[in-house]
Design an enzyme around this catalytic site. Structure first.
Site, PDB file in Angstrom:
ATOM      1  N   GLY A  11       0.847  -1.206   0.000  1.00 36.22           N
ATOM      2  CA  GLY A  11       0.000   0.000   0.000  1.00 36.22           C
ATOM      3  C   GLY A  11       0.872   1.242   0.000  1.00 36.22           C
ATOM      4  O   GLY A  11       0.471   2.312   0.480  1.00 36.22           O
ATOM      5  N   GLY A  12       2.062   1.113  -0.567  1.00 37.64           N
ATOM      6  CA  GLY A  12       3.087   2.163  -0.482  1.00 37.64           C
ATOM      7  C   GLY A  12       2.764   3.442  -1.239  1.00 37.64           C
ATOM      8  O   GLY A  12       3.382   4.470  -0.974  1.00 37.64           O
ATOM      9  N   GLY A  14      -0.152   4.833  -1.069  1.00 39.72           N
ATOM     10  CA  GLY A  14      -1.316   5.425  -0.411  1.00 39.72           C
ATOM     11  C   GLY A  14      -0.964   6.632   0.447  1.00 39.72           C
ATOM     12  O   GLY A  14       0.198   7.051   0.522  1.00 39.72           O
ATOM     13  N   TYR A  15      -1.985   7.154   1.104  1.00 40.84           N
ATOM     14  CA  TYR A  15      -1.854   8.380   1.887  1.00 40.84           C
ATOM     15  C   TYR A  15      -0.819   8.222   3.011  1.00 40.84           C
ATOM     16  O   TYR A  15       0.091   9.028   3.152  1.00 40.84           O
ATOM     17  CB  TYR A  15      -3.226   8.738   2.462  1.00 40.84           C
ATOM     18  CG  TYR A  15      -3.250  10.014   3.259  1.00 40.84           C
ATOM     19  CD1 TYR A  15      -3.105  11.248   2.635  1.00 40.84           C
ATOM     20  CD2 TYR A  15      -3.428   9.982   4.632  1.00 40.84           C
ATOM     21  CE1 TYR A  15      -3.130  12.412   3.369  1.00 40.84           C
ATOM     22  CE2 TYR A  15      -3.466  11.148   5.372  1.00 40.84           C
ATOM     23  CZ  TYR A  15      -3.315  12.365   4.747  1.00 40.84           C
ATOM     24  OH  TYR A  15      -3.338  13.520   5.473  1.00 40.84           O
ATOM     25  N   GLY A  17       0.892   5.238   3.342  1.00 39.31           N
ATOM     26  CA  GLY A  17       1.921   4.342   2.807  1.00 39.31           C
ATOM     27  C   GLY A  17       3.112   5.080   2.221  1.00 39.31           C
ATOM     28  O   GLY A  17       4.265   4.698   2.441  1.00 39.31           O
ATOM     29  N   ARG A  36       1.768  -3.555  -7.388  1.00 38.53           N
ATOM     30  CA  ARG A  36       0.672  -4.442  -7.804  1.00 38.53           C
ATOM     31  C   ARG A  36       0.392  -4.291  -9.292  1.00 38.53           C
ATOM     32  O   ARG A  36       0.183  -3.164  -9.776  1.00 38.53           O
ATOM     33  CB  ARG A  36      -0.612  -4.107  -7.020  1.00 38.53           C
ATOM     34  CG  ARG A  36      -0.548  -4.445  -5.546  1.00 38.53           C
ATOM     35  CD  ARG A  36      -1.879  -4.182  -4.852  1.00 38.53           C
ATOM     36  NE  ARG A  36      -2.345  -2.821  -4.984  1.00 38.53           N
ATOM     37  CZ  ARG A  36      -3.471  -2.454  -5.580  1.00 38.53           C
ATOM     38  NH1 ARG A  36      -4.277  -3.363  -6.105  1.00 38.53           N
ATOM     39  NH2 ARG A  36      -3.822  -1.184  -5.645  1.00 38.53           N
ATOM     40  N   LYS A  45       0.535   6.553  -9.790  1.00 36.09           N
ATOM     41  CA  LYS A  45       1.124   5.511  -8.928  1.00 36.09           C
ATOM     42  C   LYS A  45       2.465   5.045  -9.501  1.00 36.09           C
ATOM     43  O   LYS A  45       3.428   4.840  -8.762  1.00 36.09           O
ATOM     44  CB  LYS A  45       0.174   4.314  -8.801  1.00 36.09           C
ATOM     45  CG  LYS A  45      -0.933   4.513  -7.758  1.00 36.09           C
ATOM     46  CD  LYS A  45      -1.719   3.221  -7.571  1.00 36.09           C
ATOM     47  CE  LYS A  45      -2.966   3.420  -6.730  1.00 36.09           C
ATOM     48  NZ  LYS A  45      -2.716   3.450  -5.296  1.00 36.09           N
ATOM     49  N   LYS A 139     -10.643  -4.577  11.382  1.00 41.66           N
ATOM     50  CA  LYS A 139      -9.279  -4.594  11.929  1.00 41.66           C
ATOM     51  C   LYS A 139      -9.155  -5.630  13.054  1.00 41.66           C
ATOM     52  O   LYS A 139      -8.109  -6.273  13.202  1.00 41.66           O
ATOM     53  CB  LYS A 139      -8.877  -3.190  12.417  1.00 41.66           C
ATOM     54  CG  LYS A 139      -8.588  -2.242  11.254  1.00 41.66           C
ATOM     55  CD  LYS A 139      -8.222  -0.831  11.696  1.00 41.66           C
ATOM     56  CE  LYS A 139      -7.903   0.036  10.471  1.00 41.66           C
ATOM     57  NZ  LYS A 139      -7.594   1.429  10.809  1.00 41.66           N
ATOM     58  N   ARG A 143      -6.630  -8.771  13.361  1.00 39.60           N
ATOM     59  CA  ARG A 143      -5.824  -9.017  14.574  1.00 39.60           C
ATOM     60  C   ARG A 143      -5.971 -10.463  15.038  1.00 39.60           C
ATOM     61  O   ARG A 143      -4.989 -11.111  15.407  1.00 39.60           O
ATOM     62  CB  ARG A 143      -6.281  -8.095  15.713  1.00 39.60           C
ATOM     63  CG  ARG A 143      -5.775  -6.682  15.598  1.00 39.60           C
ATOM     64  CD  ARG A 143      -6.080  -5.930  16.877  1.00 39.60           C
ATOM     65  NE  ARG A 143      -5.606  -4.557  16.789  1.00 39.60           N
ATOM     66  CZ  ARG A 143      -5.507  -3.749  17.841  1.00 39.60           C
ATOM     67  NH1 ARG A 143      -5.864  -4.173  19.045  1.00 39.60           N
ATOM     68  NH2 ARG A 143      -5.056  -2.516  17.702  1.00 39.60           N
TER      69      ARG A 143
HETATM   70  P1  NDP Z   1      -5.432   4.805   0.977  1.00 43.32           P
HETATM   71  O1  NDP Z   1      -6.889   4.947   0.676  1.00 43.32           O
HETATM   72  O2  NDP Z   1      -4.534   5.925   0.655  1.00 43.32           O
HETATM   73  O3  NDP Z   1      -4.971   3.464   0.219  1.00 43.32           O
HETATM   74  C1  NDP Z   1      -3.756   2.843   0.578  1.00 43.32           C
HETATM   75  C2  NDP Z   1      -3.395   1.789  -0.423  1.00 43.32           C
HETATM   76  O4  NDP Z   1      -4.263   0.672  -0.352  1.00 43.32           O
HETATM   77  C3  NDP Z   1      -3.491   2.165  -1.890  1.00 43.32           C
HETATM   78  O5  NDP Z   1      -2.498   3.060  -2.254  1.00 43.32           O
HETATM   79  C4  NDP Z   1      -3.321   0.800  -2.536  1.00 43.32           C
HETATM   80  O6  NDP Z   1      -1.937   0.446  -2.530  1.00 43.32           O
HETATM   81  C5  NDP Z   1      -4.003  -0.106  -1.520  1.00 43.32           C
HETATM   82  N1  NDP Z   1      -5.254  -0.598  -2.074  1.00 43.32           N
HETATM   83  C6  NDP Z   1      -6.405   0.067  -2.290  1.00 43.32           C
HETATM   84  N2  NDP Z   1      -7.323  -0.752  -2.852  1.00 43.32           N
HETATM   85  C7  NDP Z   1      -6.726  -1.962  -2.989  1.00 43.32           C
HETATM   86  C8  NDP Z   1      -7.150  -3.217  -3.481  1.00 43.32           C
HETATM   87  N3  NDP Z   1      -8.383  -3.394  -3.980  1.00 43.32           N
HETATM   88  N4  NDP Z   1      -6.269  -4.235  -3.490  1.00 43.32           N
HETATM   89  C9  NDP Z   1      -5.035  -4.060  -2.987  1.00 43.32           C
HETATM   90  N5  NDP Z   1      -4.571  -2.895  -2.496  1.00 43.32           N
HETATM   91  C10 NDP Z   1      -5.412  -1.870  -2.510  1.00 43.32           C
HETATM   92  O7  NDP Z   1      -5.252   4.368   2.513  1.00 43.32           O
HETATM   93  P2  NDP Z   1      -4.990   5.301   3.785  1.00 43.32           P
HETATM   94  O8  NDP Z   1      -3.547   5.672   3.836  1.00 43.32           O
HETATM   95  O9  NDP Z   1      -6.027   6.355   3.841  1.00 43.32           O
HETATM   96  O10 NDP Z   1      -5.325   4.279   4.978  1.00 43.32           O
HETATM   97  C11 NDP Z   1      -4.346   3.428   5.530  1.00 43.32           C
HETATM   98  C12 NDP Z   1      -4.741   3.080   6.976  1.00 43.32           C
HETATM   99  O11 NDP Z   1      -4.854   4.286   7.734  1.00 43.32           O
HETATM  100  C13 NDP Z   1      -6.086   2.346   7.102  1.00 43.32           C
HETATM  101  O12 NDP Z   1      -5.958   1.324   8.062  1.00 43.32           O
HETATM  102  C14 NDP Z   1      -7.037   3.410   7.607  1.00 43.32           C
HETATM  103  O13 NDP Z   1      -8.090   2.895   8.414  1.00 43.32           O
HETATM  104  C15 NDP Z   1      -6.109   4.309   8.413  1.00 43.32           C
HETATM  105  N6  NDP Z   1      -6.586   5.695   8.471  1.00 43.32           N
HETATM  106  C16 NDP Z   1      -6.548   6.363   9.659  1.00 43.32           C
HETATM  107  C17 NDP Z   1      -7.006   7.661   9.757  1.00 43.32           C
HETATM  108  C18 NDP Z   1      -6.931   8.383  11.052  1.00 43.32           C
HETATM  109  O14 NDP Z   1      -7.470   9.495  11.171  1.00 43.32           O
HETATM  110  N7  NDP Z   1      -6.278   7.845  12.047  1.00 43.32           N
HETATM  111  C19 NDP Z   1      -7.546   8.373   8.580  1.00 43.32           C
HETATM  112  C20 NDP Z   1      -7.465   7.612   7.365  1.00 43.32           C
HETATM  113  C21 NDP Z   1      -7.008   6.327   7.324  1.00 43.32           C
HETATM  114  P3  NDP Z   1      -0.986   0.360  -3.807  1.00 43.32           P
HETATM  115  O15 NDP Z   1      -1.775   0.806  -5.005  1.00 43.32           O
HETATM  116  O16 NDP Z   1       0.144   1.234  -3.463  1.00 43.32           O
HETATM  117  O17 NDP Z   1      -0.606  -1.077  -3.893  1.00 43.32           O
END
Ligand code: NDP
Length: 262
Positions: A11-12, A14-15, A17, A36, A45, A139, A143
């Protein structure tokens, strides 16, 4: 200092990641990022992945739909951090990590797994309401799978991402602050913990080789970042030199708004 673990970040792009990748490289870990095939022609990406490569990361091809590819990716590293999406209003893929748990079991070499958490501790959210509780429930499912499999873990509880919450003065659906008005939850005096996303990434990486956090939850709670909504609003008012017009939202009105996001 001992030898630094090799890290795979899933998930690298991502926001959170992308910040984890940056922090891992900055802290001198040999860093692998899952690439991926499903991202296809998502040029942003691909550009980001190549920029990680230019900064010294290794890209490793793998898919959640290809168990063997995950196992092979895991065999290259000691630690795996998953930052897969998990926000019900955006993209929610938390349970895909069950496939990762299976792959970690088979690979057999992972010294520590940090699943996609980075929020409020789901173990303390049994009373959470819909919409949104699916994140905590899923989650907890992940766990349980980790612990049943005997996989060494650290859970990172980062409370509220500051970028999501502070800029919009803690109002759902707002990322930037108004210069005119704000809606307070009730009296606006309930406190939350806001953590900068780059700090979350830095401390997540710092914990991976720390024996004190093995099989534990790491709580990120900087004392200066524990603020009420009113205090957040006051910080903004001091910056712009102006008082905002304030209205208040009752509990029921707030719940109705949240339903609109489901
Ligand atoms: P993003 O929505 O930015 O997505 C992260 C990555 O998930 C994507 O870049 C992609 O990785 C991967 N992904 C998305 N869909 C798929 C799929 N269908 N199959 C495989 N991989 C997929 O995530 P966030 O950074 O927003 O969230 C990450 C964590 O942070 C979560 O657990 C969330 O609950 C938590 N969070 C916490 C918040 C807080 O306020 N504490 C706020 C928001 C999130 P890639 O394409 O790179 O492989």
């Amino acid at each position: 200092m001992g030898i630094k673990s090799k890290v795979l970040i899933i998930g690298g792009t991502g926001y959170i990641g992308k910040r984890l990748v940056k922090a891992s490289l900055q802290q001198g870990h040999e860093t692998y990022v899952l690439q991926r095939p499903e991202i296809g022609v998502d040029i942003e990406k691909i550009e980001m992945l190549f920029s990680f490569k230019m900064q010294g990361a290794h890209l490793v091809i793998g898919s959640f739909d290809d168990h063997r590819s995950l196992v092979e990716a895991l065999k290259k590293v000691d630690v795996v951090i998953c930052a897969i999406s998990g926000v019900h209003i955006r993209s929610h893929q938390i349970l895909l990590q069950l496939k990762l748990v299976d792959a970690i079991k088979e690979a057999g070499n992972i010294k520590r797994f940090l699943p996609s958490e980075f929020g409020t501790d789901p173990a303390r959210m049994a009373d959470a309401i819909e919409p949104g509780r699916v994140t905590f429930d899923d989650k907890m499912v992940v766990r349980k799978a980790i612990e049943d499999a005997g996989i060494p873990f650290t859970y990172v509880s980062a409370n509220c991402f500051a970028g999501y919450m502070v800029g919009g003065l803690c109002q759902p659906g707002y990322i930037l602050p108004s210069r005119e008005s704000v809606t307070l939850f009730g009296d606006g005096n309930k406190q939350s913990i806001f953590v900068d996303e780059d700090d979350i990434a830095a401390y997540t990486i710092k914990t991976i080789d720390d024996p004190r956090t093995l099989n534990k939850t790491l709580y990120l709670r900087p004392p200066a970042n524990i603020l009420s909504q009113r205090e957040v609003v006051e910080l903004w008012e001091n910056l712009i030199g102006k008082q905002l017009h304030k209205t208040s939202l009752s509990e029921q009105e707030f719940l109705n708004i949240m339903k609109g996001f489901s």
